[in-house]
Write a protein that holds these residues in place. Structure first.
Motif, mmCIF file in Angstrom:
data_model
loop_
_atom_site.group_PDB
_atom_site.id
_atom_site.type_symbol
_atom_site.label_atom_id
_atom_site.label_comp_id
_atom_site.label_asym_id
_atom_site.label_seq_id
_atom_site.Cartn_x
_atom_site.Cartn_y
_atom_site.Cartn_z
ATOM 1 N N THR A 403 34.428 11.603 14.033
ATOM 2 C CA THR A 403 33.324 12.561 14.167
ATOM 3 C C THR A 403 32.539 12.346 15.454
ATOM 4 O O THR A 403 32.190 13.296 16.156
ATOM 5 C CB THR A 403 32.376 12.444 12.962
ATOM 6 N N TYR A 404 32.254 11.092 15.776
ATOM 7 C CA TYR A 404 31.338 10.813 16.888
ATOM 8 C C TYR A 404 32.025 10.263 18.137
ATOM 9 O O TYR A 404 31.566 10.514 19.251
ATOM 10 C CB TYR A 404 30.268 9.813 16.438
ATOM 11 N N SER A 405 33.104 9.521 17.998
ATOM 12 C CA SER A 405 33.692 8.863 19.165
ATOM 13 C C SER A 405 34.356 9.833 20.119
ATOM 14 O O SER A 405 34.452 9.566 21.322
ATOM 15 C CB SER A 405 34.716 7.806 18.715
ATOM 16 N N LEU A 406 34.862 10.979 19.597
ATOM 17 C CA LEU A 406 35.548 11.940 20.459
ATOM 18 C C LEU A 406 34.615 12.961 21.094
ATOM 19 O O LEU A 406 35.067 13.835 21.834
ATOM 20 C CB LEU A 406 36.631 12.675 19.645
ATOM 21 N N GLN A 407 33.335 12.864 20.807
ATOM 22 C CA GLN A 407 32.389 13.827 21.388
ATOM 23 C C GLN A 407 32.275 13.617 22.893
ATOM 24 O O GLN A 407 32.317 12.480 23.393
ATOM 25 C CB GLN A 407 31.012 13.669 20.741
ATOM 26 N N ASP A 408 32.089 14.734 23.589
ATOM 27 C CA ASP A 408 31.931 14.681 25.040
ATOM 28 C C ASP A 408 30.551 14.104 25.357
ATOM 29 O O ASP A 408 29.547 14.451 24.729
ATOM 30 C CB ASP A 408 32.075 16.083 25.635
ATOM 31 N N MET A 409 30.491 13.228 26.376
ATOM 32 C CA MET A 409 29.225 12.582 26.717
ATOM 33 C C MET A 409 28.544 13.239 27.899
ATOM 34 O O MET A 409 27.560 12.716 28.430
ATOM 35 C CB MET A 409 29.467 11.109 27.047
ATOM 36 N N GLY A 410 29.059 14.384 28.328
ATOM 37 C CA GLY A 410 28.487 15.025 29.498
ATOM 38 C C GLY A 410 27.040 15.419 29.334
ATOM 39 O O GLY A 410 26.236 15.331 30.261
ATOM 40 N N GLY A 411 26.640 15.859 28.152
ATOM 41 C CA GLY A 411 25.268 16.293 27.968
ATOM 42 C C GLY A 411 24.360 15.245 27.372
ATOM 43 O O GLY A 411 23.189 15.541 27.074
ATOM 44 N N ASP A 412 24.849 14.039 27.143
ATOM 45 C CA ASP A 412 24.032 12.985 26.552
ATOM 46 C C ASP A 412 23.506 12.087 27.649
ATOM 47 O O ASP A 412 24.247 11.324 28.284
ATOM 48 C CB ASP A 412 24.871 12.176 25.553
ATOM 49 N N ALA A 413 22.189 12.159 27.877
ATOM 50 C CA ALA A 413 21.588 11.377 28.961
ATOM 51 C C ALA A 413 21.528 9.894 28.640
ATOM 52 O O ALA A 413 21.304 9.066 29.525
ATOM 53 C CB ALA A 413 20.178 11.895 29.261
ATOM 54 N N ASN A 414 21.721 9.513 27.369
ATOM 55 C CA ASN A 414 21.651 8.103 27.001
ATOM 56 C C ASN A 414 22.872 7.323 27.461
ATOM 57 O O ASN A 414 22.815 6.099 27.591
ATOM 58 C CB ASN A 414 21.500 7.960 25.478
ATOM 59 N N TRP A 415 23.992 8.009 27.682
ATOM 60 C CA TRP A 415 25.200 7.334 28.141
ATOM 61 C C TRP A 415 25.215 7.278 29.659
ATOM 62 O O TRP A 415 25.010 8.280 30.335
ATOM 63 C CB TRP A 415 26.449 8.048 27.637
ATOM 64 N N GLN A 416 25.458 6.101 30.195
ATOM 65 C CA GLN A 416 25.499 5.918 31.652
ATOM 66 C C GLN A 416 26.936 5.615 32.072
ATOM 67 O O GLN A 416 27.597 4.763 31.467
ATOM 68 C CB GLN A 416 24.601 4.754 32.076
ATOM 69 N N LEU A 417 27.393 6.295 33.119
ATOM 70 C CA LEU A 417 28.710 6.024 33.671
ATOM 71 C C LEU A 417 28.610 4.780 34.554
ATOM 72 O O LEU A 417 27.925 4.779 35.573
ATOM 73 C CB LEU A 417 29.201 7.220 34.489
ATOM 74 N N VAL A 418 29.297 3.698 34.149
ATOM 75 C CA VAL A 418 29.174 2.435 34.880
ATOM 76 C C VAL A 418 30.422 2.110 35.692
ATOM 77 O O VAL A 418 30.354 1.362 36.668
ATOM 78 C CB VAL A 418 28.866 1.271 33.907
ATOM 79 N N VAL A 419 31.595 2.661 35.287
ATOM 80 C CA VAL A 419 32.833 2.404 36.024
ATOM 81 C C VAL A 419 33.644 3.693 36.053
ATOM 82 O O VAL A 419 33.772 4.380 35.038
ATOM 83 C CB VAL A 419 33.677 1.286 35.369
ATOM 84 N N GLU A 420 34.207 3.998 37.223
ATOM 85 C CA GLU A 420 35.111 5.144 37.356
ATOM 86 C C GLU A 420 36.228 4.759 38.312
ATOM 87 O O GLU A 420 35.995 4.552 39.512
ATOM 88 C CB GLU A 420 34.375 6.380 37.862
ATOM 89 N N GLU A 421 37.434 4.615 37.769
ATOM 90 C CA GLU A 421 38.598 4.240 38.566
ATOM 91 C C GLU A 421 39.735 5.202 38.217
ATOM 92 O O GLU A 421 40.419 5.033 37.203
ATOM 93 C CB GLU A 421 39.023 2.802 38.281
#
Length: 621
Positions: A403-421
């Protein structure tokens, strides 16, 4: 750790009533070994003023592994840990932990009793040592007195002169005192004689001049007594003028000598003050050097001690903690690179755009022949086939992740992108509870050439765990609940100065049935902490709590014509979520930095391993 304190004599008293000597005390204590193995149970024996330890009670016949003579030992109860005592002799330190404060107190009392009876702490010994110290102190005092006398001959000569002047001055004072006393007596006699003569003259007036010449008539006809002038030697033959001159000269000499002495002492004081300032400066430099050396010694010699492991009372500050963890992880990386058995292939880049369809793979897939006996054992169709006492809990965890793990995080400001490779992205949401970092992590990745079933199988299968997982020291399956669910206990390699962690978790693999034909083929592995009677927490490790899920969705690009699906047509989208409670305090900056560094490495290492294992083999959907 449990402690089984016991007396070899079978008595609960600390002193033998017959001999009056302390009895032997033996029991299990936890002893700090090193930063790798931490606290370990050891059989400790206190006997004849000696503290010895063995690996176990059964191994006493093979000899002790170490011992300390308690005559000069320093016993220090720990300030924060109520079960711990530190015993040090010179540079050797033993860190011990009892089962509870009561047992710790008993060990401390017994050790102190053995020290008192050793001869160094007895009353007679103290008296004997005191006498020797007194003689030594007296000798030191005499030596100090003899060597501290003034070395300047000029000052001693002037002091001798002052002794001479003092003797002369005393004699002169006595002489002058006699003269003054004589003068006082003469004045008293003169006054008495004058009064008597005046009375006689008044009775005989007028009369002729006396024959003895004692009276003379003045011009106005009155009579006066004529006194003979005193001798220049004084009444007692003392030369008053000469004595006064000598007295003046003596006092002048004393004043001159005092001035000279004062001048010499001022110069001497200046010289000694300069020497004192130099000595104070030397002492300050020596103290600074001592403090610096002591600090370095503590860092080098005692960093393995329990006071330098993680915790709110750790003697390591946050920066030192961070540097130590980074250095330890770097060393582990080098070891892994040198001893790596499996070559990790370079990942094939994922084509952009809609090259892969989300259409269910059942349209194209033909049931392949199994290439692994372990893989063929995993053929879940629905949750009803996986029934055990934790089934309800597993279902709740699976539904929550789907239910929750597959949700897109694009609109959630609480999630921070820390690594992108490349295709990999790692997100973090900062959460702290009672000072402990509980940051949820979420990573997304795309891997070409493998299916979700294959990835989840290798992630779940304990038979191949050590082939790709490098952070585990050891693990074992505590209980097999079903063909698709096991309870696993594992300990992780310690990264000093962090304490060693262990986890006890249920691991289940599940195929998520599609609700319509357009849903991708989805597999899931969830690992979450449980309790089990056969794997209770111990003092050796801190028990961490986890809730981890790996969700893999298989996407297929339709092959051209009537060609069969190859691995070039397969792409797996991975969603990895981890909620970890480290179970103990550690600096937040360290935990977050380690997570940011280790999670991408883990995903790349694991997916590369699966690609290597499945290359050239039939596809398992």
């Amino acid at each position: 750790m449990s402690e089984k304190s016991s007396n070899s004599s079978g008595s609960d008293e600390d002193v033998d009533p017959e001999s009056g000597h302390p009895v032997e005390l033996g029991g299990v204590l936890s002893k700090w070994t090193n930063y790798i193995h931490g606290w370990q149970d050891r059989w400790v024996v206190l006997k004849n003023n000696t503290l010895s330890y063995y690996k176990s009670e059964d191994e006493r016949e093979y000899g002790c592994r170490g011992s300390l003579c308690l005559s000069k030992a320093v016993i220090t109860p720990h300030e924060f840990d109520e079960c711990r005592i530190d015993i040090s002799v010179n540079d050797s330190v033993w860190y011990l932990r009892a089962e509870d404060p009561k047992h710790r107190l008993r060990w401390i009392d017994s050790i102190e009793l053995h020290k008192v009876e050793s001869g160094y702490g007895s009353e007679s010994s103290l008296r004997r040592h005191g006498s020797m110290l007194s003689l030594t102190s007296a000798a030191s005092g005499i030596s100090a007195t003899s060597t501290s006398s003034f070395k300047g001959h000029s000052l001693r000569e002037k002091l001798a002169e002052m002794e001479t002047f003092r003797d002369i001055l005393c004699r002169q004072v006595d002489t002058l005192q006699k003269y003054f006393d004589g003068c006082a007596d003469g004045v008293s006699k003169d006054e008495f004689q004058r009064d008597r003569v005046v009375e006689e003259d008044e009775d005989d007036f007028p009369t002729s001049a006396r024959t003895n010449g004692d009276c003379l008539h003045n011009n106005n006809g009155s009579k006066e007594k004529l006194f003979l002038p005193a001798s220049p030697k004084g009444m007692n033959g003392i030369d008053f003028k000469g004595e006064a001159i000598t007295f003046k000269a003596t006092t002048a000499g004393i004043l001159s000598t005092l001035s000279h002495c004062i001048e010499l002492m001022v110069k001497r004081e200046d010289s000694w003050q300069k020497r004192l300032d130099k000595e104070l400066e030397k002492r300050r430099r020596v103290e600074d050097a001592y403090k610096s050396a002591l600090s370095e010694l503590k860092k080098k010699s005692h960093y393995g001690g329990p006071d330098y492991e993680e915790g709110p009372n750790s003697l390591i500050n946050e920066d030192e903690f961070f540097d130590a963890v980074e250095a330890a992880l770097d060393r582990q990386d080098k070891i892994e690179e040198q001893s790596e058995k499996v070559r990790i292939p370079r990942l094939t880049p994922v084509p952009p755009g809609d090259a892969y369809s989300v259409i269910g793979i059942h349209r194209f897939a033909k049931q392949p022949h199994s290439y692994s006996s372990s893989l063929s054992s995993v053929e879940l169709v629905s949750a009803s086939d996986d029934v055990h006492r934790f089934s309800t809990q597993v279902e709740d965890v699976v539904q929550n992740h789907m239910t929750y793990s597959l949700q897109d995080m694009g609109g959630d400001a609480n999630w921070q992108l820390v690594v992108e490779e490349g295709e990999m992205k790692v997100y973090r949401r900062e959460v702290e509870e009672n000072g402990i970092v509980l940051d949820p992590l979420k990573a997304t990745h795309a891997v070409k050439g493998v299916t979700g079933h294959e990835l989840c199988h290798y992630f779940w299968d304990t038979d191949v765990r050590n082939d790709w997982e490098t952070t585990i020291e050891n693990f074992n399956v505590v209980e097999t609940l079903s063909d698709n669910a096991v309870i696993v206990y594992q300990t992780h390699k310690r990264v000093w100065p962090a304490s060693q962690r262990d986890v006890l978790y249920l691991s289940a693999i599940r195929k998520i049935l599609a609700t319509n034909e357009n849903d991708p083929d989805t597999w899931l592995v969830c690992n979450f902490s449980v309790d089990h009677d056969n794997a209770q927490p111990t003092n050796r490790c801190i028990r961490a709590k986890i809730n981890v899920a790996m969700i893999c969705q298989t996407l297929v690009s339709p092959p051209e014509g009537n060609k069969e699906i190859s691995r070039d047509n397969v792409l797996c989208k991975i969603t990895y979520v981890a909620n970890v409670n480290p179970g103990g305090w550690a600096p937040a900056s360290v935990l977050r930095a380690v997570a940011k560094r280790e999670y991408p490495k883990f995903l790349k290492r694991f997916t590369g391993y699966v690609q290597e294992k499945t290359s050239g083999k039939p596809i398992l959907f």
